[in-house]
Scaffold this active site. Structure first.
Site, short mmCIF file in Angstrom:
data_model
loop_
_atom_site.label_atom_id
_atom_site.label_comp_id
_atom_site.label_asym_id
_atom_site.label_seq_id
_atom_site.Cartn_x
_atom_site.Cartn_y
_atom_site.Cartn_z
N HIS A 195 -11.75 -5.77 8.25
CA HIS A 195 -12.49 -5.54 7.02
C HIS A 195 -13.66 -4.58 7.22
O HIS A 195 -14.51 -4.47 6.35
CB HIS A 195 -13.02 -6.86 6.43
CG HIS A 195 -11.93 -7.74 5.91
ND1 HIS A 195 -11.12 -8.49 6.74
CD2 HIS A 195 -11.51 -7.98 4.65
CE1 HIS A 195 -10.26 -9.17 6.00
NE2 HIS A 195 -10.47 -8.87 4.73
N GLU A 199 0.81 -1.22 0.00
CA GLU A 199 0.00 0.00 0.00
C GLU A 199 0.84 1.27 0.00
O GLU A 199 0.50 2.24 -0.67
CB GLU A 199 -0.97 0.01 1.19
CG GLU A 199 -2.08 -1.04 1.09
CD GLU A 199 -1.60 -2.46 1.37
OE1 GLU A 199 -0.48 -2.63 1.90
OE2 GLU A 199 -2.34 -3.41 1.04
#
Ligand SMILES: Cc1ncc(C[n+]2csc(CCOP(=O)(O)OP(=O)(O)O)c2C)c(N)n1
Lengths: 339, 378
Positions: free
Chosen positions: A141, A72
């Site tokens: 999540h 990322e």
């Protein structure tokens, strides 16, 4: 009043999902402007784990819709360099909690490049982050990470709650010369509205809140995944004799104070609703601002309905954490303030 | 070509860009030689280009003088801080000299000198460290990214920029600089990996100056050399004597050439030494002894070149004096520029946060304005 009703009248409108509107927004932006590049993990062949980038690699080639290595900070860092060279990267972070490795790039570079260079080098990067819970996802999540983003000067932070806005706000974000954190309420991905991809509605740009439902007795201030919950609560509240106004912020930075203040001055009562933790959450800031500007109009303190101050709970317990209609109604009832 | 012309138009140096993704085809070996590459004092020095070497010498002398002047400015309180590159000038200057106009330099916080050698105004280069703004120049004007303080974070930017240029068919190489300590950061790894996968035209230059503040290389890595790290990413690693400007120039030129030709990235480790403390705030005696510093003095980059060039008749007393005079002139101008108090507009605090000021910022700007007015009246 709902936008769905307004849409139905529009020619060519048929049910479309928020996911489709997002895809369409990227597709149209890429078709119009060759400098728009989509990049992230699995965004190419797979179309993203939520399929939001579906078909883009096929239509525009993998140079324009790129499967990156799984990193990322590297994705966002590379996007910085691409933006420095005149491209408009649209970065997909796979899930809210997986954007954290990129925070240093975000905070030290993305948010500050314009400032550091006295305006000489703005970075037009859009960072799409599927966020929030309510999908039964396992740990990592379901975070609502907006407080981290709104606390960072130099970033715009927007979040759509409707199919319309998903398209319009994403187009506006990609067109923005400043970096935008585009928070996608993942549990609304498959929500539908009558919407025509052929004739997308023009939306007000970044920084404009909308009154989604007018009312006289109190204002619910909300955004993203909590908007449908608030609209539902407003319907239910009619039975209790409450006529609730619902304001959808759409943009957390900039925060459209005027629309909010105008509504609260009219109704005299306000509740802020969001999924993110309450302590240090956006609701705290909004409540403070409303209090400062509406003090003499308020019949009760500004209250908040938020997620608890806990790590996001396991899926089988998340229903207790997420602000639901009941909790909103209980809080609205407390607005009947007596000291 | 300038990047300001983007988006859209812009003359390309290369009409058909090679595809952005493809396996490594360059035949250059990945493993570095065990010994740092040297030119000065070896038979390889026979092929030195006199004109280039005279230029290198002048730049080295100027760089040494720049370091001395900037350090003096910290003592006078004119600079908040200055991370000196005394001993490392050959790396700094070679990095700047091997780039073409259209190429980009991505310096770390220590690399002011590389930016100056690339043509940045010496005063502008120091405004970050003086404290009047975070970056004192327009990065696009000289194609020098802002000096990056968070270690290694500028490396992925270099990759992204080089990748973007390649996608556009432009002939642009990015050279990114980092210290030995910075190679332990995650961004170093991610940048090298991206660059290799994308075969991006990037050169990574690690200046191994022995220490990350106080921490020696042995506590930073267990790799045989930092150049070895290249192998795992699939790019050539090169080990070079960072005090030998001829060797630096040659190795960097080769890496830039390979990048330009589509051969992908290179990792170069320049073995050098930081002669002064980390910054003026550091006490180097706590972590290293005088003997070590003395030993490196015998391998000074300016002396090395001066000896070689005078022995070969490429440089004479007049040439040396000329370089010194030019350096003095630069130093005098730098002193003068830095001694003038910068004129700052406090309203700039709000001017460059967003393209369009938010209501919140307008309110805060008005508040500061009122405070300043009140101060003025008092
Ligand atoms: C991400 C990050 N962590 C820590 C620091 C503080 N810091 C500044 S310089 C430095 C040492 C850097 O050493 P090295 O990479 O070898 O570069 P050198 O100073 O030797 O040029 C440290 C730890 C920083 N600037 N950025």
């Amino acid at each position: 009043m709902t936008t769905v009703a307004a849409k139905a009248a529009k020619s060519g409108a048929k049910p479309a999902t928020m996911a489709q509107a997002l895809t369409r927004a990227m597709r149209d932006a890429m078709a119009e402007d060759p400098t728009v590049h989509v990049m992230g993990e699995d965004v190419g062949t797979l179309g993203g784990v939520f399929r939001i980038t579906d078909g883009l690699a096929k239509e525009f080639g993998e140079d324009r819709c790129t499967d990156t290595p799984l990193a990322e900070a590297g994705i966002l860092g590379a996007a910085v360099g691409m933006a420095m060279y005149g491209l408009r990267p649209v970065v997909e972070m796979q899930f809210d909690a997986f954007a954290y490795p990129a925070f240093e790039q975000l905070i030290s570079h993305v948010a500050k490049m314009r400032n550091r260079t006295r305006g000489a080098m703005p970075l037009p990067i859009t960072i799409r982050v599927p966020y929030g819970g309510g999908i039964g996802g396992v740990e990592h999540h379901c975070d609502s990470s907006e407080a981290y983003y709104v606390a960072t000067p130099g970033l715009h932070v927007v979040t759509p709650a409707t199919v319309d806005d998903a398209y319009g706000l994403l187009r506006a974000s990609i067109a923005s010369d400043d970096p935008v954190i585009f928070l996608e309420p993942k549990r609304l991905y498959w929500s539908k509205a009558d919407w025509s991809p052929e004739a997308p509605t023009a939306v007000p740009g970044i920084g404009k809140a909308l009154v989604r439902r007018t009312g006289r007795s109190a204002t619910l201030i909300t955004y993203g995944p909590s908007l449908p919950v608030c609209l539902e609560a407003a319907e239910a509240a009619r039975e209790e004799g409450w006529d609730l106004e619902v304001v959808d912020l759409r943009s957390l930075v900039p925060f459209d104070e005027d629309t909010v203040v105008e509504s609260v001055r009219r109704t005299g009562r306000a509740v802020v609703v969001h999924e993110a933790n309450g302590f240090g959450g956006p609701g705290a800031e909004i409540a403070a601002r409303v209090t400062e500007r509406c003090f003499h109009h308020l019949e009760a303190p500004v209250l908040r309905v938020t997620g608890f101050d806990i790590p996001y709970p396991p899926p089988m317990l998340e229903k207790h954490h997420l602000p639901g209609v009941e909790r909103i109604l209980d809080t609205v009832a407390r607005l009947q303030w007596e000291n | 070509m300038t990047v300001q012309e983007l988006p859209g138009a812009g003359a390309s140096h290369r009409p058909t860009p090679p595809p952005a993704w493809r396996p490594r085809t360059d035949a250059a070996p990945l493993l570095p030689d065990p010994e740092p590459y040297r030119v000065l004092g070896t038979p390889a020095a026979d092929r030195l280009d006199p004109a280039l070497m005279r230029r290198c010498y002048a730049e080295l002398v100027r760089g040494r003088r720049y370091n001395a002047q900037a350090t003096a400015l910290t003592k006078q309180g004119r600079l908040a801080v200055y991370p000196s590159t005394v001993g490392q000038e050959a790396c700094e200057i070679a990095a700047a000299l091997v780039l073409e106009d259209q190429d980009w330099l991505f310096p770390s916080y220590r690399d002011t000198l590389a930016a100056v050698a690339r043509g940045l105004d010496p005063v502008q280069a120091l405004t970050l460290l003086r404290g009047d703004w975070h970056t004192g120049y327009d990065p696009r004007e000289h194609r020098i990214a802002p000096l990056s303080t968070p270690l290694a974070t500028q490396l992925p930017h270099a990759v992204g920029l080089a990748h973007a240029a390649r996608l556009r068919g432009d002939d642009v190489v990015a050279l990114a600089m980092v210290g030995d300590g910075g190679t332990s950061e995650g961004d170093f790894h991610e940048a090298l990996n991206f660059a290799a996968v994308w075969q991006a035209p990037v050169v990574f230059l690690v200046q191994n100056n022995g220490f990350a503040i106080s921490v020696p290389l042995a506590k930073q890595t267990a790799a045989p050399t930092l150049a070895h790290k290249a192998v795992g990413y699939g790019m050539p690693g090169r080990l070079v004597d960072g005090n030998d400007i001829a060797a630096m120039h040659e190795v960097l030129t080769e890496a830039v050439r390979r990048a330009r030709a589509g051969g992908g990235p290179t990792l170069i480790e320049a073995v050098t030494y930081r002669m002064e403390a980390h910054t003026n705030a550091d006490d180097a005696t706590r972590y290293r002894g005088d003997a070590e510093v003395e030993a490196w003095k015998a391998h000074d980059p300016v002396d090395l070149l001066e000896r070689e060039l005078t022995a070969r008749g490429i440089l004479d007393e007049a040439g040396i004096q000329e370089a010194r005079d030019a350096a003095e002139t630069m130093a005098a101008e730098l002193r003068e520029g830095m001694n003038a108090d910068p004129v700052l507009d406090p309203m700039d605090l709000f001017a460059h946060v967003y393209a369009e000021q938010t209501g919140r910022l307008r309110e805060q700007a008005a508040m500061l304005c009122a405070e300043l007015d009140a101060e003025g009246d008092a």
